[in-house]
Design a protein around this motif. Structure first.
Motif, PDB file in Angstrom:
ATOM      1  N   MET A  44       3.286 101.942 106.144  1.00 36.33           N
ATOM      2  CA  MET A  44       2.444 102.000 104.950  1.00 36.33           C
ATOM      3  C   MET A  44       3.247 102.637 103.820  1.00 36.33           C
ATOM      4  N   THR A  45       3.101 102.052 102.640  1.00 35.64           N
ATOM      5  CA  THR A  45       3.690 102.623 101.445  1.00 35.64           C
ATOM      6  C   THR A  45       2.584 102.799 100.427  1.00 35.64           C
ATOM      7  N   MET A  46       2.534 103.980  99.836  1.00 36.51           N
ATOM      8  CA  MET A  46       1.532 104.263  98.806  1.00 36.51           C
ATOM      9  C   MET A  46       2.232 104.748  97.544  1.00 36.51           C
ATOM     10  N   MET A  47       1.719 104.315  96.418  1.00 35.29           N
ATOM     11  CA  MET A  47       2.074 104.910  95.139  1.00 35.29           C
ATOM     12  C   MET A  47       0.908 105.833  94.806  1.00 35.29           C
ATOM     13  N   ARG A  79       9.062 112.251  95.040  1.00 33.30           N
ATOM     14  CA  ARG A  79       8.790 112.039  93.622  1.00 33.30           C
ATOM     15  C   ARG A  79       9.352 110.678  93.232  1.00 33.30           C
ATOM     16  N   GLN A  80       8.616 109.926  92.425  1.00 34.91           N
ATOM     17  CA  GLN A  80       9.062 108.586  92.070  1.00 34.91           C
ATOM     18  C   GLN A  80      10.385 108.622  91.313  1.00 34.91           C
ATOM     19  N   ASP A  81      10.600 109.609  90.446  1.00 32.95           N
ATOM     20  CA  ASP A  81      11.860 109.658  89.707  1.00 32.95           C
ATOM     21  C   ASP A  81      13.041 109.883  90.640  1.00 32.95           C
ATOM     22  N   ALA A  85      15.991 107.130  91.438  1.00 29.03           N
ATOM     23  CA  ALA A  85      17.383 107.526  91.249  1.00 29.03           C
ATOM     24  C   ALA A  85      18.226 107.231  92.505  1.00 29.03           C
ATOM     25  N   MET A  86      17.609 107.291  93.665  1.00 27.76           N
ATOM     26  CA  MET A  86      18.342 107.020  94.917  1.00 27.76           C
ATOM     27  C   MET A  86      18.826 105.574  94.978  1.00 27.76           C
TER      28      MET A  86
END
Length: 89
Positions: A44-47, A79-81, A85-86
């Motif tokens: 599962m992936t959640m934003m 964190r989305q940022d 960046a990764m």
């Protein structure tokens, strides 16, 4: 703060409910969700949006990790940022 939450483990009932409940207790909003079961493996992936006025990133991370441990799955909150960046060259 926008974050990405990934959950991985052996499929069983209650994973989505457990993770969603943990997020709700921290005042986190689920903006988008995708889940798949591949040969008995749950992914599962959640934003999500973390409101630091309600709970800090670290508090949410600790709560989600505790629930994930109870459910026998792995959960990673980023964190989305940092996530973006990764994968930026």
């Amino acid at each position: 703060m926008k974050c990405v939450l990934t959950v991985l483990g052996k499929d069983r009932s209650g994973i989505v409910a457990g993770i969603a409940s943990a997020l709700a207790t921290c005042g986190v909003n689920i903006d988008d969700i995708s889940q798949t079961i591949l040969d008995g493996i749950f992914t599962m992936t959640m934003m999500v949006t973390v409101s630091e006025a309600v709970a800090t990133f670290n508090e949410v991370q600790e709560k989600v990790e505790a629930v994930a441990t109870e459910l026998g799955v792995q959960a990673i909150l980023q964190r989305q940022d940092v996530f973006d960046a990764m994968f930026t060259i």
